[in-house]
Design a protein around this motif. Structure first.
Motif, PDB file in Angstrom:
ATOM      1  N   ASN A   1      -4.088  -6.979   4.481  1.00 10.17           N
ATOM      2  CA  ASN A   1      -4.533  -7.659   5.698  1.00 10.17           C
ATOM      3  C   ASN A   1      -4.080  -9.114   5.663  1.00 10.17           C
TER       4      ASN A   1
ATOM      5  N   THR B   1      -5.186  -1.556   0.637  1.00  9.17           N
ATOM      6  CA  THR B   1      -4.948  -1.983   2.006  1.00  9.17           C
ATOM      7  C   THR B   1      -4.509  -3.442   2.007  1.00  9.17           C
TER       8      THR B   1
ATOM      9  N   PRO C   1       0.809  -1.231   0.000  1.00  9.47           N
ATOM     10  CA  PRO C   1       0.000   0.000   0.000  1.00  9.47           C
ATOM     11  C   PRO C   1       0.841   1.279   0.000  1.00  9.47           C
TER      12      PRO C   1
ATOM     13  N   THR D   1      -7.602   3.398  -3.199  1.00  9.58           N
ATOM     14  CA  THR D   1      -6.839   3.014  -2.016  1.00  9.58           C
ATOM     15  C   THR D   1      -6.435   1.549  -2.103  1.00  9.58           C
TER      16      THR D   1
END
Length: 87
Positions: free
Chosen positions: A69, A67, A30, A65
């Motif tokens: 995880n 992200t 990111p 965006t």
């Protein structure tokens, strides 16, 4: 759809990449994300990494965006499956 690449397609890791952990590399994505090049892109990328340095990781790209995880997604757009050694 699954794509199997021929073994001749495999590329060895650069020496400077040998010390970077898979998790650190994915969680750093990111910070290197170029939102202006991903206009209109919505994707969920699942990484299934086996081996000593492996794990299950997900990148979400949506509305400019990105992200990262840990975990599994039920219906990713793309799944990449490999060993930590290959990664």
């Amino acid at each position: 759809m699954k794509i199997k690449l021929p073994s001749s397609f495999m590329v060895s890791r650069c020496d400077h990449m040998a010390d970077i952990k898979v998790k650190d590399f994915i969680f750093g994505m990111p910070t290197r994300f170029a939102a202006e090049k991903a206009i209109g892109l919505e994707a969920t990328i699942q990484f299934l990494i086996s081996g000593q340095d492996g794990g299950n990781f997900v990148l979400h790209i949506n509305k400019g965006t990105c992200t990262a995880n840990e975990g599994l997604e039920e219906s990713p757009t793309l799944t990449l499956k490999m060993s930590s050694e290959t990664y």
